[in-house]
Design a protein around this motif. Structure first.
Motif, PDB file in Angstrom:
ATOM      1  N   ILE A 100       9.653 -36.858  -2.398  1.00  0.00           N
ATOM      2  CA  ILE A 100      10.185 -37.256  -1.091  1.00  0.00           C
ATOM      3  C   ILE A 100       9.552 -38.571  -0.648  1.00  0.00           C
ATOM      4  CG2 ILE A 100      10.316 -36.637   1.351  1.00  0.00           C
ATOM      5  CD1 ILE A 100      12.152 -34.992  -0.486  1.00  0.00           C
ATOM      6  N   ASP A 101       8.241 -38.667  -0.766  1.00  0.00           N
ATOM      7  CA  ASP A 101       7.542 -39.873  -0.326  1.00  0.00           C
ATOM      8  C   ASP A 101       7.949 -41.101  -1.133  1.00  0.00           C
ATOM      9  OD1 ASP A 101       6.092 -38.973   1.842  1.00  0.00           O
ATOM     10  OD2 ASP A 101       4.364 -38.367   0.649  1.00  0.00           O
ATOM     11  N   TRP A 139      20.009 -39.694  -4.187  1.00  0.00           N
ATOM     12  CA  TRP A 139      19.090 -40.818  -4.275  1.00  0.00           C
ATOM     13  C   TRP A 139      18.998 -41.323  -5.714  1.00  0.00           C
ATOM     14  CZ3 TRP A 139      14.561 -37.842  -1.503  1.00  0.00           C
ATOM     15  CH2 TRP A 139      14.890 -37.666  -0.138  1.00  0.00           C
ATOM     16  N   ARG A 151       2.049 -35.876   6.922  1.00  0.00           N
ATOM     17  CA  ARG A 151       3.499 -35.995   6.814  1.00  0.00           C
ATOM     18  C   ARG A 151       4.192 -34.659   6.572  1.00  0.00           C
ATOM     19  NH1 ARG A 151       5.257 -41.061   5.747  1.00  0.00           N
ATOM     20  NH2 ARG A 151       6.741 -40.439   4.138  1.00  0.00           N
ATOM     21  N   HIS A 173      10.739 -41.806  -2.389  1.00  0.00           N
ATOM     22  CA  HIS A 173      12.018 -42.327  -1.882  1.00  0.00           C
ATOM     23  C   HIS A 173      11.845 -42.972  -0.513  1.00  0.00           C
ATOM     24  CE1 HIS A 173      16.228 -42.725  -0.883  1.00  0.00           C
ATOM     25  NE2 HIS A 173      15.976 -42.098   0.253  1.00  0.00           N
ATOM     26  N   LEU A 174      11.179 -42.287   0.387  1.00  0.00           N
ATOM     27  CA  LEU A 174      11.061 -42.794   1.755  1.00  0.00           C
ATOM     28  C   LEU A 174      10.251 -44.084   1.820  1.00  0.00           C
ATOM     29  CD1 LEU A 174      10.504 -39.477   3.754  1.00  0.00           C
ATOM     30  CD2 LEU A 174      12.635 -40.731   3.366  1.00  0.00           C
ATOM     31  N   LEU A 175       9.310 -44.249   0.913  1.00  0.00           N
ATOM     32  CA  LEU A 175       8.489 -45.461   0.908  1.00  0.00           C
ATOM     33  C   LEU A 175       9.125 -46.581   0.077  1.00  0.00           C
ATOM     34  CD1 LEU A 175       4.928 -43.878   0.537  1.00  0.00           C
ATOM     35  CD2 LEU A 175       6.067 -44.652   2.621  1.00  0.00           C
ATOM     36  N   THR A 199       7.721 -34.222   7.931  1.00  0.00           N
ATOM     37  CA  THR A 199       8.726 -34.945   7.150  1.00  0.00           C
ATOM     38  C   THR A 199       9.174 -34.109   5.959  1.00  0.00           C
ATOM     39  OG1 THR A 199       7.831 -37.102   7.772  1.00  0.00           O
ATOM     40  CG2 THR A 199       9.134 -37.018   5.751  1.00  0.00           C
ATOM     41  N   TYR A 200       8.218 -33.479   5.276  1.00  0.00           N
ATOM     42  CA  TYR A 200       8.573 -32.645   4.120  1.00  0.00           C
ATOM     43  C   TYR A 200       9.363 -31.416   4.574  1.00  0.00           C
ATOM     44  CZ  TYR A 200       4.655 -35.484   2.487  1.00  0.00           C
ATOM     45  OH  TYR A 200       3.805 -36.524   2.220  1.00  0.00           O
ATOM     46  N   TYR A 211      16.430 -35.404  -6.164  1.00  0.00           N
ATOM     47  CA  TYR A 211      17.109 -36.687  -5.961  1.00  0.00           C
ATOM     48  C   TYR A 211      18.619 -36.529  -6.118  1.00  0.00           C
ATOM     49  CZ  TYR A 211      13.037 -39.745  -5.500  1.00  0.00           C
ATOM     50  OH  TYR A 211      11.909 -40.396  -5.026  1.00  0.00           O
ATOM     51  N   HIS A 262      13.025 -32.368   5.179  1.00  0.00           N
ATOM     52  CA  HIS A 262      13.811 -32.535   3.959  1.00  0.00           C
ATOM     53  C   HIS A 262      14.042 -31.194   3.262  1.00  0.00           C
ATOM     54  CE1 HIS A 262      12.994 -36.789   4.612  1.00  0.00           C
ATOM     55  NE2 HIS A 262      13.959 -37.033   3.751  1.00  0.00           N
ATOM     56  N   TYR A 274      -1.449 -44.159   3.341  1.00  0.00           N
ATOM     57  CA  TYR A 274      -0.841 -42.945   3.899  1.00  0.00           C
ATOM     58  C   TYR A 274      -1.660 -41.738   3.472  1.00  0.00           C
ATOM     59  CZ  TYR A 274       3.224 -46.063   4.226  1.00  0.00           C
ATOM     60  OH  TYR A 274       4.056 -47.124   4.496  1.00  0.00           O
TER      61      TYR A 274
END
Length: 575
Positions: free
Chosen positions: A296-297, A328, A184, A299-301, A187-188, A323, A191, A179
């Motif tokens: 963020i990444d 999370w 991305r 968690h998403l990954l 995506t950030y 989190y 969030h 990645y």
């Protein structure tokens, strides 16, 4: 040094030379045995200047023995030490400690998150070595995620993305996915919007110094109580590039009175005017800070375990606030100390190496003096040797030292058996031959594998010896693979004596090359270029072939013999 002491020195040197040779299944090395020799025999130390001259011949005689002969001799001299070596060989390799709570996850998922501002230096190898090994151990998953969201201070190098993946392949690992954080951004942003709507972030236009004063006093920014609609509107303006660098940031709302000021309302996004070097990301001006982007990444990954430096403990705590807002669960974290690498004059820093290359002090990332993986690869060092050394450091939170000698020892174990021998003489002295020696010398291709045959070296009427190998007047010397000669009236006279004169300890064993038929070699080393001449067969070697220059060390052929100058270029690997 009296005769009794000399005899003791020779006896102890033979033992340590045999220990060194048998342990590594290679020729003994003077440098490697000096430490143990002097350590076990403190009374030798006052004679330190004389010791190398005394033990040189002993080591040469040991190195002229086959592996089986060395082992048999060591069994006679030091059977207990031989048992220890064999026990070490049978013991399991160092194993990494277990990851915390791996059984609580369906799959162990880890990430290697390099900053692509240049190829990897040696220290960078620790992360992929450990993560890749954990993946294999737990049948897990790992990705490479290029954390390239700082187009200014740690500006990405467009060539580094592929260079780092090549370095990873060299180490023996292939990521399950790759990645680029700069792909991305949306995506950030999404969030961040959610966080703003929760009341967990606010836009702040205070100058950095002014905010720091308030933060250190435990007092909030006047921007902290903005309503989410205003914050969201101003954040969209940040995304649209309506603010200049330093004019506006987005802060995560934490505890303004937290005992650790570094955790108080930290910056999640800032404005950067410098365009990103990747065309796909060049239009963005609002960039996330690493703690936000990485959190963020992760968690998403689905990252379950993070390994990071002990100096980044605050990162986990900062990300913990985000989190908590999202509900999370934070990944397991292992913090380790820094790794220091010896043997290099160049600082282990990507920016420093890059500067030295730009200034012409280094020829490139693969210059033998550069502490980089590309340099080690060009020198002929196997990636596996580096990985084994890095795993051996474990995951201690204390700083650790990596001795390059450990890498060299691992590499020697990997390449010694398969590497053919050749003669190379540096700065040779030419000496005529007399007494009708053989017209051709036939030293073994490899002393431990007779089935590989012998080399065919035409002798001619004179040879080249390294200056320190030229015997004194009337002394004898054994030219490896050729025979015994006595230095008389500036001529090496062939005596025809058998190898027993060497075994009896009366004659030194040296390497040599024919003066006329030898080929020029330029050998690039960490200490600068070395010129010499090698036996004729070196001219037939191809690029990437490894060779052990007898009594000199291993080398990788970089450029086979050139038709224009007849010269072969080799990169010195190690002793």
């Amino acid at each position: 040094m009296n005769d009794d002491l000399r005899e003791r020195v020779e006896r102890e040197a033979e033992k340590h030379a045999l220990l060194n040779a048998v342990k590594h299944e290679s020729d003994a090395d003077v440098g490697a045995i000096m430490g143990p020799l002097m350590g076990e025999n403190p009374d030798f130390r006052p004679h330190g200047d004389e010791i190398p001259g005394v033990i040189g011949g002993v080591i040469a005689r040991v190195n002229d023995l086959s592996y089986e002969e060395k082992r048999a001799r060591l069994e006679d001299l030091a059977p207990e030490e031989l048992e220890e070596i064999e026990a070490e060989d049978e013991a399991d390799e160092h194993d990494l400690p277990s990851l915390p709570n791996p059984e609580e996850y369906d799959e162990v998922r880890m990430r290697c998150a390099p900053n692509p501002n240049g190829p990897w230096h040696v220290g960078h190898a620790r992360m992929p070595a450990v993560i890749g090994s954990y993946r294999e151990r737990y049948d897990g998953w790992f990705c490479v995620r290029f954390d390239d969201t700082d187009p200014e201070t740690k500006r990405p190098d467009l060539e580094a993305y592929d260079a780092i993946l090549e370095d990873l392949e060299y180490l023996g690992f292939e990521p399950d996915d790759v990645y680029r954080a700069s792909d991305r951004l949306e995506t950030y942003y999404d969030h961040a919007r959610e966080l703003i709507e929760m009341g967990g972030a606010y836009t702040c236009d205070l100058p950095g110094e002014e905010f720091s004063e308030l933060k250190n006093a435990g007092e909030p920014s006047p921007n902290r109580d903005k309503d989410p609609e205003t914050v969201l509107s101003e954040f969209e303006a940040m995304i649209d590039g309506e603010y200049e660098s330093g004019e506006m940031v987005l802060r995560v709302k934490t505890d303004i009175e937290h005992k650790n000021p570094a955790l108080r309302d930290w910056v999640a996004f800032r404005m950067i005017d410098t365009p990103h070097p990747r065309e796909e990301a060049s239009e963005y001006r609002c960039w996330p800070m690493l703690d936000f982007q990485s959190g963020i990444d992760d968690h998403l990954l689905g990252i379950t375990h993070i390994i990071r430096g002990i100096d980044l403990q605050d990162s986990a705590k900062r990300q913990g606030f985000v989190y908590d807002y999202f509900g999370w669960e934070y990944p397991e974290v292992v913090h380790w100390g820094h790794v220091q690498v010896d043997a290099y004059d160049v600082k282990m820093s990507t920016s420093t190496i890059s500067e030295l290359i730009a200034e012409g002090e280094l020829d490139g990332w693969d210059d033998p003096r550069a502490p980089t993986l590309k340099s080690l690869r060009r020198r002929g060092i196997r990636g596996e040797a580096i990985v084994e050394s890095m795993i051996g450091l474990g995951t201690s939170s204390s700083d650790v030292d990596l001795a390059m000698s450990a890498v060299y020892a691992n590499n020697r174990d990997l390449i010694d058996d398969e590497t053919d021998r050749r003669f190379l003489v540096r700065d040779g002295n030419q000496l005529p031959l007399g007494g009708s020696p053989p017209e051709e010398a036939n030293p073994p291709v490899h002393p431990d594998y007779e089935d590989r045959g012998v080399r065919e070296i035409p002798v001619g009427d004179s040879v080249l010896l390294e200056p320190e190998d030229v015997p004194d007047r009337e002394e004898r010397v054994w030219l490896k693979g050729l025979g015994c000669f006595q230095y008389t009236r500036d001529v090496l006279q062939y005596t025809g004596e058998e190898i027993d004169v060497v075994r009896e300890g009366d004659v030194d064993v040296v390497h040599w090359v024919p003066a006329r038929e030898s080929v020029p070699v330029q050998m690039r080393t960490m200490d600068g270029d070395v010129t010499g001449r090698a036996e004729p067969g070196v001219a037939d070697l191809e690029a990437d072939e490894l060779v052990q220059f007898v009594r000199v060390g291993f080398a990788r052929i970089d450029r086979p013999v050139d038709e224009a100058d007849g010269e072969t270029v080799a990169y010195y690997t190690h002793s």
